[in-house]
Design a protein around this motif. Sequence first.
Motif, PDB file in Angstrom:
ATOM      1  N   ARG A   1       8.898   2.511 -18.086  1.00  0.00           N
ATOM      2  CA  ARG A   1       9.261   1.094 -18.196  1.00  0.00           C
ATOM      3  C   ARG A   1       8.017   0.219 -18.334  1.00  0.00           C
ATOM      4  N   ILE A   2       6.988   0.556 -17.577  1.00  0.00           N
ATOM      5  CA  ILE A   2       5.755  -0.232 -17.640  1.00  0.00           C
ATOM      6  C   ILE A   2       5.074  -0.037 -18.993  1.00  0.00           C
ATOM      7  N   ARG A   3       5.053   1.207 -19.489  1.00  0.00           N
ATOM      8  CA  ARG A   3       4.440   1.454 -20.807  1.00  0.00           C
ATOM      9  C   ARG A   3       5.196   0.714 -21.908  1.00  0.00           C
ATOM     10  N   ALA A   4       6.522   0.693 -21.791  1.00  0.00           N
ATOM     11  CA  ALA A   4       7.327  -0.012 -22.795  1.00  0.00           C
ATOM     12  C   ALA A   4       7.011  -1.507 -22.776  1.00  0.00           C
ATOM     13  N   CYS A   5       6.893  -2.075 -21.584  1.00  0.00           N
ATOM     14  CA  CYS A   5       6.551  -3.501 -21.471  1.00  0.00           C
ATOM     15  C   CYS A   5       5.149  -3.763 -22.015  1.00  0.00           C
ATOM     16  N   GLN A   6       4.254  -2.845 -21.756  1.00  0.00           N
ATOM     17  CA  GLN A   6       2.887  -2.954 -22.275  1.00  0.00           C
ATOM     18  C   GLN A   6       2.915  -2.941 -23.805  1.00  0.00           C
ATOM     19  N   HIS A   7       3.736  -2.041 -24.366  1.00  0.00           N
ATOM     20  CA  HIS A   7       3.872  -1.943 -25.821  1.00  0.00           C
ATOM     21  C   HIS A   7       4.427  -3.239 -26.409  1.00  0.00           C
ATOM     22  N   LEU A   8       5.319  -3.884 -25.664  1.00  0.00           N
ATOM     23  CA  LEU A   8       5.926  -5.137 -26.123  1.00  0.00           C
ATOM     24  C   LEU A   8       5.034  -6.349 -25.857  1.00  0.00           C
ATOM     25  N   LYS A   9       3.836  -6.067 -25.304  1.00  0.00           N
ATOM     26  CA  LYS A   9       2.848  -7.120 -25.017  1.00  0.00           C
ATOM     27  C   LYS A   9       3.374  -8.148 -24.012  1.00  0.00           C
ATOM     28  N   ILE A  10       4.172  -7.669 -23.071  1.00  0.00           N
ATOM     29  CA  ILE A  10       4.622  -8.519 -21.967  1.00  0.00           C
ATOM     30  C   ILE A  10       3.507  -8.548 -20.930  1.00  0.00           C
ATOM     31  N   GLU A  11       3.154  -9.702 -20.457  1.00  0.00           N
ATOM     32  CA  GLU A  11       1.997  -9.818 -19.557  1.00  0.00           C
ATOM     33  C   GLU A  11       2.360  -9.605 -18.097  1.00  0.00           C
ATOM     34  N   CYS A  12       3.516 -10.125 -17.673  1.00  0.00           N
ATOM     35  CA  CYS A  12       3.941  -9.991 -16.274  1.00  0.00           C
ATOM     36  C   CYS A  12       5.367  -9.451 -16.222  1.00  0.00           C
ATOM     37  N   ILE A  13       5.631  -8.597 -15.247  1.00  0.00           N
ATOM     38  CA  ILE A  13       6.977  -8.037 -15.085  1.00  0.00           C
ATOM     39  C   ILE A  13       7.372  -8.075 -13.615  1.00  0.00           C
ATOM     40  N   PRO A  14       8.682  -8.105 -13.330  1.00  0.00           N
ATOM     41  CA  PRO A  14       9.121  -8.018 -11.938  1.00  0.00           C
ATOM     42  C   PRO A  14       8.971  -6.582 -11.434  1.00  0.00           C
ATOM     43  N   CYS A  15       8.471  -6.428 -10.234  1.00  0.00           N
ATOM     44  CA  CYS A  15       8.297  -5.096  -9.641  1.00  0.00           C
ATOM     45  C   CYS A  15       8.712  -5.118  -8.177  1.00  0.00           C
ATOM     46  N   HIS A  16       9.271  -4.004  -7.730  1.00  0.00           N
ATOM     47  CA  HIS A  16       9.393  -3.782  -6.295  1.00  0.00           C
ATOM     48  C   HIS A  16       7.992  -3.422  -5.807  1.00  0.00           C
ATOM     49  N   VAL A  17       7.480  -4.153  -4.853  1.00  0.00           N
ATOM     50  CA  VAL A  17       6.123  -3.908  -4.360  1.00  0.00           C
ATOM     51  C   VAL A  17       6.192  -3.421  -2.920  1.00  0.00           C
ATOM     52  N   ILE A  18       5.575  -2.271  -2.664  1.00  0.00           N
ATOM     53  CA  ILE A  18       5.498  -1.775  -1.293  1.00  0.00           C
ATOM     54  C   ILE A  18       4.045  -1.847  -0.836  1.00  0.00           C
ATOM     55  N   SER A  19       3.867  -1.976   0.442  1.00  0.00           N
ATOM     56  CA  SER A  19       2.536  -2.210   0.992  1.00  0.00           C
ATOM     57  C   SER A  19       1.682  -0.953   0.964  1.00  0.00           C
ATOM     58  N   ALA A  20       0.396  -1.150   1.109  1.00  0.00           N
ATOM     59  CA  ALA A  20      -0.564  -0.046   1.038  1.00  0.00           C
ATOM     60  C   ALA A  20      -0.414   0.930   2.197  1.00  0.00           C
ATOM     61  N   ASP A  21       0.204   0.482   3.301  1.00  0.00           N
ATOM     62  CA  ASP A  21       0.292   1.361   4.468  1.00  0.00           C
ATOM     63  C   ASP A  21       1.528   2.262   4.455  1.00  0.00           C
ATOM     64  N   ILE A  22       2.363   2.155   3.424  1.00  0.00           N
ATOM     65  CA  ILE A  22       3.481   3.101   3.296  1.00  0.00           C
ATOM     66  C   ILE A  22       2.898   4.472   2.964  1.00  0.00           C
ATOM     67  N   SER A  23       3.314   5.501   3.692  1.00  0.00           N
ATOM     68  CA  SER A  23       2.699   6.823   3.556  1.00  0.00           C
ATOM     69  C   SER A  23       2.950   7.441   2.181  1.00  0.00           C
ATOM     70  N   ALA A  24       2.076   8.378   1.825  1.00  0.00           N
ATOM     71  CA  ALA A  24       2.228   9.097   0.557  1.00  0.00           C
ATOM     72  C   ALA A  24       3.545   9.865   0.532  1.00  0.00           C
TER      73      ALA A  24
END
Length: 326
Positions: A70-93
């Motif tokens: 999905r991100i590559r497709a948006c990049q291909h379409l030259k979209i600059e910003c997209i909505p994302c679910h963002v999780i914090s850095a302290d969520i474990s691997a």
Amino acid sequence: MSDISTAFASIQKVALKNIDLSDKKYQISVPKAFSELCKSIEMLGLMHPPLVQKITSCNFSYRVVSGFQRIRACQHLKIECIPCHVISADISAFDCAKRAIADNNCQRPLNILEQSRSLALIKKYLPESASFQSVAKDLGLPASQKAINRISPLCDMLANIQEGIENEYISLPIAHSLSKLPSQDAKTFANLFAQLRPGLNYQREIFTYSYEISKRDQITVTEILESQAVQQILSSDGDRKYKINTIRNHLKCLRFPQYSNMEKKVHQQINNLKLPFQTKLSPPAYFEGNTYLLQMTFKNAAELQQSLADVLSKTNAIEDILNIGK
């Protein structure tokens, strides 16, 4: 509130330039053509936001957990910003790995290579207190030990073998056999199967004959399959089925020269009998044993009588055939 419940508390706008697509830590699927996905995004927007995790990096602010395509497709379409679910850095691997697998599995059935990569992710980040098979089962992955043993090694095989599995011209049993060979020999087999796309039985025969010849003659499989004889067959005008059969027969002759010579001689002698088309004489399989098979088809007693008379008139010639190889 738990980590799991807070992980998706909000959707944020994220600049694509801040997402590190080179970080494939949680990637499960292989990049594919995304023209249809691009059309969907252009028409309807990004309906299923990717999942990213905050990171501390000099160049990027986020790594992808799920949604590479999905991100590559948006990049291909030259979209600059997209909505994302963002999780914090302290969520474990381990939690990130589970989310990556669950997100992919919810969108489509995972193919066998994606299942292998998913199992590898679980194994890599599994806490000591957790059960590997239980986690796999909860995430909708094959969880029996037999299935895990069969699927897990696939993601570590050569790219040529993985490509063959994904495109269904290398069967799973043959893939496991190829993975035990020197890399160049495995690549040679993979390239041949990509060109010919033989079925499982032909794959087995070509693999077995080539492997046994290489062991007997102390040469590589690559030397056998890149020989002038094999290359001439591949470059001939015959269709795919002709090339598969001809290469199989060529390798069989190399593997069993005495048997092959006997087979040619017997079939030539049978052809010389000029039996009626309703009558067929077949030697024992691989000339193991002394029992030949005589088959007849007939519409009435007169046809049967004529066929029997024809066979009985050639008993001396048939006796000569039976004595070949004794």
